[in-house]
Design a protein around this motif. Structure first.
Motif, PDB file in Angstrom:
ATOM      1  N   TYR A  90     -27.153  24.870-151.935  1.00 41.98           N
ATOM      2  CA  TYR A  90     -27.291  24.926-150.480  1.00 41.98           C
ATOM      3  C   TYR A  90     -25.930  24.863-149.792  1.00 41.98           C
ATOM      4  CZ  TYR A  90     -28.507  23.711-145.717  1.00 41.98           C
ATOM      5  OH  TYR A  90     -28.604  23.701-144.358  1.00 41.98           O
ATOM      6  N   GLY A  91     -25.042  24.000-150.294  1.00 45.36           N
ATOM      7  CA  GLY A  91     -23.706  23.928-149.698  1.00 45.36           C
ATOM      8  C   GLY A  91     -22.945  25.234-149.838  1.00 45.36           C
ATOM      9  N   SER A  92     -23.061  25.865-151.007  1.00 41.54           N
ATOM     10  CA  SER A  92     -22.389  27.158-151.202  1.00 41.54           C
ATOM     11  C   SER A  92     -22.962  28.218-150.270  1.00 41.54           C
ATOM     12  CB  SER A  92     -22.535  27.598-152.658  1.00 41.54           C
ATOM     13  OG  SER A  92     -21.989  26.631-153.539  1.00 41.54           O
ATOM     14  N   PHE A  93     -24.293  28.221-150.128  1.00 40.70           N
ATOM     15  CA  PHE A  93     -24.924  29.179-149.219  1.00 40.70           C
ATOM     16  C   PHE A  93     -24.487  28.933-147.778  1.00 40.70           C
ATOM     17  CE2 PHE A  93     -28.460  29.663-146.200  1.00 40.70           C
ATOM     18  CZ  PHE A  93     -28.585  31.043-146.195  1.00 40.70           C
ATOM     19  N   TYR A  94     -24.454  27.685-147.355  1.00 41.16           N
ATOM     20  CA  TYR A  94     -24.061  27.380-145.972  1.00 41.16           C
ATOM     21  C   TYR A  94     -22.607  27.778-145.717  1.00 41.16           C
ATOM     22  CZ  TYR A  94     -23.607  24.740-141.630  1.00 41.16           C
ATOM     23  OH  TYR A  94     -23.406  24.383-140.320  1.00 41.16           O
ATOM     24  N   TYR A  95     -21.745  27.507-146.682  1.00 45.24           N
ATOM     25  CA  TYR A  95     -20.325  27.815-146.490  1.00 45.24           C
ATOM     26  C   TYR A  95     -20.087  29.322-146.427  1.00 45.24           C
ATOM     27  CZ  TYR A  95     -15.304  27.995-147.354  1.00 45.24           C
ATOM     28  OH  TYR A  95     -13.956  28.260-147.261  1.00 45.24           O
ATOM     29  N   SER A  96     -20.826  30.089-147.243  1.00 42.36           N
ATOM     30  CA  SER A  96     -20.620  31.537-147.267  1.00 42.36           C
ATOM     31  C   SER A  96     -21.378  32.259-146.156  1.00 42.36           C
ATOM     32  CB  SER A  96     -21.059  32.107-148.625  1.00 42.36           C
ATOM     33  OG  SER A  96     -22.434  31.852-148.849  1.00 42.36           O
ATOM     34  N   PHE A  97     -22.510  31.715-145.710  1.00 39.22           N
ATOM     35  CA  PHE A  97     -23.340  32.395-144.719  1.00 39.22           C
ATOM     36  C   PHE A  97     -22.955  32.049-143.287  1.00 39.22           C
ATOM     37  CE2 PHE A  97     -27.292  32.718-142.189  1.00 39.22           C
ATOM     38  CZ  PHE A  97     -27.546  34.077-142.360  1.00 39.22           C
ATOM     39  N   MET A  98     -22.569  30.816-143.063  1.00 41.32           N
ATOM     40  CA  MET A  98     -22.260  30.380-141.705  1.00 41.32           C
ATOM     41  C   MET A  98     -20.813  30.719-141.357  1.00 41.32           C
ATOM     42  SD  MET A  98     -24.822  29.155-140.073  1.00 41.32           S
ATOM     43  CE  MET A  98     -23.990  28.286-138.765  1.00 41.32           C
ATOM     44  N   PRO A  99     -20.590  31.461-140.281  1.00 38.64           N
ATOM     45  CA  PRO A  99     -19.211  31.735-139.855  1.00 38.64           C
ATOM     46  C   PRO A  99     -18.618  30.553-139.093  1.00 38.64           C
ATOM     47  CG  PRO A  99     -20.748  32.800-138.386  1.00 38.64           C
ATOM     48  CD  PRO A  99     -21.578  32.137-139.448  1.00 38.64           C
ATOM     49  N   THR A 100     -17.408  30.730-138.644  1.00 40.55           N
ATOM     50  CA  THR A 100     -16.744  29.681-137.857  1.00 40.55           C
ATOM     51  C   THR A 100     -17.464  29.501-136.535  1.00 40.55           C
ATOM     52  OG1 THR A 100     -14.641  30.255-138.876  1.00 40.55           O
ATOM     53  CG2 THR A 100     -14.564  28.958-136.847  1.00 40.55           C
ATOM     54  N   ALA A 101     -17.914  28.290-136.269  1.00 39.76           N
ATOM     55  CA  ALA A 101     -18.697  28.038-135.059  1.00 39.76           C
ATOM     56  C   ALA A 101     -17.816  28.060-133.815  1.00 39.76           C
ATOM     57  CB  ALA A 101     -19.416  26.708-135.165  1.00 39.76           C
ATOM     58  N   ASN A 102     -16.675  27.418-133.880  1.00 34.59           N
ATOM     59  CA  ASN A 102     -15.756  27.421-132.737  1.00 34.59           C
ATOM     60  C   ASN A 102     -14.321  27.320-133.244  1.00 34.59           C
ATOM     61  OD1 ASN A 102     -15.468  24.610-133.363  1.00 34.59           O
ATOM     62  ND2 ASN A 102     -17.268  24.216-132.102  1.00 34.59           N
ATOM     63  N   TYR A 103     -13.449  27.881-132.466  1.00 35.84           N
ATOM     64  CA  TYR A 103     -12.026  27.894-132.820  1.00 35.84           C
ATOM     65  C   TYR A 103     -11.236  27.635-131.549  1.00 35.84           C
ATOM     66  CZ  TYR A 103      -7.533  29.585-134.532  1.00 35.84           C
ATOM     67  OH  TYR A 103      -6.202  29.682-134.874  1.00 35.84           O
ATOM     68  N   ILE A 104     -10.376  26.635-131.604  1.00 35.03           N
ATOM     69  CA  ILE A 104      -9.570  26.229-130.442  1.00 35.03           C
ATOM     70  C   ILE A 104      -8.103  26.270-130.851  1.00 35.03           C
ATOM     71  CG2 ILE A 104      -9.098  24.437-128.739  1.00 35.03           C
ATOM     72  CD1 ILE A 104     -11.931  23.374-129.254  1.00 35.03           C
ATOM     73  N   THR A 105      -7.308  26.928-130.059  1.00 39.05           N
ATOM     74  CA  THR A 105      -5.884  27.012-130.343  1.00 39.05           C
ATOM     75  C   THR A 105      -5.106  26.904-129.036  1.00 39.05           C
ATOM     76  OG1 THR A 105      -4.155  28.383-131.335  1.00 39.05           O
ATOM     77  CG2 THR A 105      -5.940  29.539-130.233  1.00 39.05           C
ATOM     78  N   PRO A 106      -3.984  26.227-129.020  1.00 38.56           N
ATOM     79  CA  PRO A 106      -3.182  26.139-127.786  1.00 38.56           C
ATOM     80  C   PRO A 106      -2.484  27.461-127.494  1.00 38.56           C
ATOM     81  CG  PRO A 106      -2.074  25.014-129.581  1.00 38.56           C
ATOM     82  CD  PRO A 106      -3.410  25.422-130.105  1.00 38.56           C
ATOM     83  N   VAL A 107      -2.251  27.677-126.211  1.00 34.64           N
ATOM     84  CA  VAL A 107      -1.594  28.900-125.754  1.00 34.64           C
ATOM     85  C   VAL A 107      -0.284  28.492-125.068  1.00 34.64           C
ATOM     86  CG1 VAL A 107      -1.763  30.957-124.304  1.00 34.64           C
ATOM     87  CG2 VAL A 107      -3.795  30.062-125.468  1.00 34.64           C
ATOM     88  N   HIS A 108       0.802  29.037-125.588  1.00 38.27           N
ATOM     89  CA  HIS A 108       2.128  28.722-125.044  1.00 38.27           C
ATOM     90  C   HIS A 108       2.708  29.991-124.407  1.00 38.27           C
ATOM     91  CE1 HIS A 108       1.982  24.909-127.221  1.00 38.27           C
ATOM     92  NE2 HIS A 108       1.638  25.592-128.304  1.00 38.27           N
ATOM     93  N   PHE A 109       2.869  29.930-123.080  1.00 43.56           N
ATOM     94  CA  PHE A 109       3.356  31.089-122.334  1.00 43.56           C
ATOM     95  C   PHE A 109       4.884  31.100-122.323  1.00 43.56           C
ATOM     96  CE2 PHE A 109      -0.902  30.512-120.593  1.00 43.56           C
ATOM     97  CZ  PHE A 109      -1.382  31.805-120.622  1.00 43.56           C
ATOM     98  N   THR A 110       5.404  32.297-122.322  1.00 43.50           N
ATOM     99  CA  THR A 110       6.847  32.515-122.209  1.00 43.50           C
ATOM    100  C   THR A 110       7.111  33.546-121.096  1.00 43.50           C
ATOM    101  OG1 THR A 110       6.804  34.276-123.877  1.00 43.50           O
ATOM    102  CG2 THR A 110       7.237  32.020-124.647  1.00 43.50           C
ATOM    103  N   TYR A 111       8.308  33.524-120.548  1.00 44.90           N
ATOM    104  CA  TYR A 111       8.693  34.470-119.484  1.00 44.90           C
ATOM    105  C   TYR A 111      10.213  34.597-119.488  1.00 44.90           C
ATOM    106  CZ  TYR A 111       9.323  29.991-117.107  1.00 44.90           C
ATOM    107  OH  TYR A 111       9.694  28.702-116.803  1.00 44.90           O
ATOM    108  N   ARG A 112      10.691  35.621-118.843  1.00 42.52           N
ATOM    109  CA  ARG A 112      12.131  35.866-118.753  1.00 42.52           C
ATOM    110  C   ARG A 112      12.693  35.195-117.489  1.00 42.52           C
ATOM    111  NH1 ARG A 112      13.771  40.394-117.622  1.00 42.52           N
ATOM    112  NH2 ARG A 112      11.837  41.429-116.998  1.00 42.52           N
TER     113      ARG A 112
END
Length: 408
Positions: free
Chosen positions: A65-87
């Motif tokens: 069941y764990g193998s099935f869940y890991y392979s079948f379920m995609p990433t539920a949420n993904y959070i990443t910081p955004v760092h802006f740059t400018y000239r």
């Protein structure tokens, strides 16, 4: 009063009478105890084996069941910081920023695996924490643009959304400042707003051109931002929805289903193994019975062939002996002499060691009736001789008997 000697003797005789019974009971117990202990040991061993098998099947079901869940379920949420740059190398000193704020965000886990699964819808949202400064309040609406690209740098899709700060009047700002002044003074809270910009409501990644990153650009040179985060949420449907929103129930059902399926397979395999052993033993018994039947048929056939070959030989010998007797006429003096000669001929034939009730032996007896010698043949059994040597010996004995009759 003290008991008498008769009472003592009576009690002693009762104990002596019960002594053999007790000793017999103890012997029976000693004889039964090893058998009982062996059975108990066998039952405990069987229970231990069953418990070990159940635990093993349970862990295998959980792993599946764990193998099935890991392979079948995609990433539920993904959070990443955004760092802006400018000239900042602009020619005119009127603007602090010489270009729009731009950020390049990678959408790969550990730089190798894609965050988004193929054909799975995702919601992509940009969160901007902006202070309630006069510059941002005067900014009004601004544009947020997002460009998705592949590993080769090819642009996959572009999305643009507008956003702005929530409006609050000056009176509301004064009351809010007065109410939260202790927290503002202690820096527990800040005068800021979180602006959520939904860039994609249902984005589906392409399997031929998987997304590797995104370029986010804010079309404003006067915007002020504390921090920014990019959120990617998966919209699950069907089985994935149940697995994600009801994890405990799904885990219980999945593990029990795997356990039942594995138990069924093991039970059927065990039954097949037992039936195979019984079938193999039955086939061996059938083969043994067939072999014995073939041997009996072979022996019977050999006996029939031997009897077929031995009967003509015996008939030929009898014919030769009879013909020799008939070709040699002899006149005897009296009947008593012929009878005595026939008796002597019978005694002269030795016993071949064959029982008269099981074998055939032709015994020739010389008798004289009305002045002529005749040959009388008596059948001692319903069977013939077993070997040709026995027939030859019998023929020789018959010839000797005839010679004795002739000499007499």
């Amino acid at each position: 009063m003290y008991p008498s000697t008769d009472e003592y003797s009576t009690d002693g005789s009762g104990v002596q009478d019960k002594g053999p019974q007790i000793s017999g009971l103890v012997v029976q117990i000693m004889e039964v105890m090893p058998v009982v202990l062996a059975r108990i040991r066998q039952k405990l061993l069987e229970m231990a084996i069953v418990i070990c098998v159940i635990l093993l099947v349970f862990w295998v079901a959980l792993f599946l069941y764990g193998s099935f869940y890991y392979s079948f379920m995609p990433t539920a949420n993904y959070i990443t910081p955004v760092h802006f740059t400018y000239r900042t190398d602009c020619s005119t000193p009127h603007h602090a920023m010489c270009s729009f704020p731009v950020a390049n965000v990678s959408l790969l886990k550990n730089g190798k695996h894609e965050v988004m699964t193929y054909s799975q819808p995702y919601q992509i949202t940009l969160e901007l924490e902006m202070p309630e400064s006069p510059s941002n309040q005067q900014l009004g609406m601004f544009l947020v643009k997002m460009s998705l690209y592949s590993k080769t740098g090819q642009i996959i899709d572009v999305s643009a959304r507008s956003a702005m700060l929530h409006y609050r009047s000056s009176l509301l700002k004064a009351l809010d400042t007065l109410m939260f002044s202790p927290m503002l003074l202690s820096r527990v809270s800040e005068q800021k707003q979180s602006v959520m910009v939904e860039l994609y409501s249902e984005f589906r990644d392409d399997s031929y051109k998987p997304t590797a990153g995104a370029v986010i650009e804010i079309h404003s040179q006067h915007i002020q931002i504390y921090r920014a985060n990019l959120y990617i949420f998966a919209h699950f449907t069907g089985i994935r929805y149940l697995l994600y929103h009801f994890p405990l129930t799904s885990t219980l059902i999945g593990v029990m289903s795997n356990f039942a399926f594995l138990s069924l397979i093991i039970g059927l395999s065990y039954l097949q193994f037992c039936l195979g052993d019984r079938r193999s033993s039955g086939e061996e018994e059938i083969q043994e019975a067939d072999f014995e039947f073939d041997m009996d048929q072979h022996d019977r056939k050999e006996r029939e062939e031997f009897n077929d070959h031995s009967e003509p030989q015996h008939e030929g010998i009898s014919k030769v002996i009879t013909k020799s007797m008939l070709d040699s006429p002899i006149t005897m003096g009296n009947k008593d002499t012929a009878d005595s000669n026939s008796d002597e001929m019978e005694e002269s034939i030795p016993d071949m060691g064959v029982d008269g009730s099981e074998h055939v032996e032709d015994e020739h007896i010389c008798t004289l009736e009305e002045g002529e010698m005749i040959l009388r043949q008596r059948n001692l059994s319903a069977m013939m001789f077993q070997t040709s040597q026995a027939l030859t010996d019998t023929g020789d004995k018959n010839l000797n008997g005839i010679g004795a009759c002739l000499s007499s």
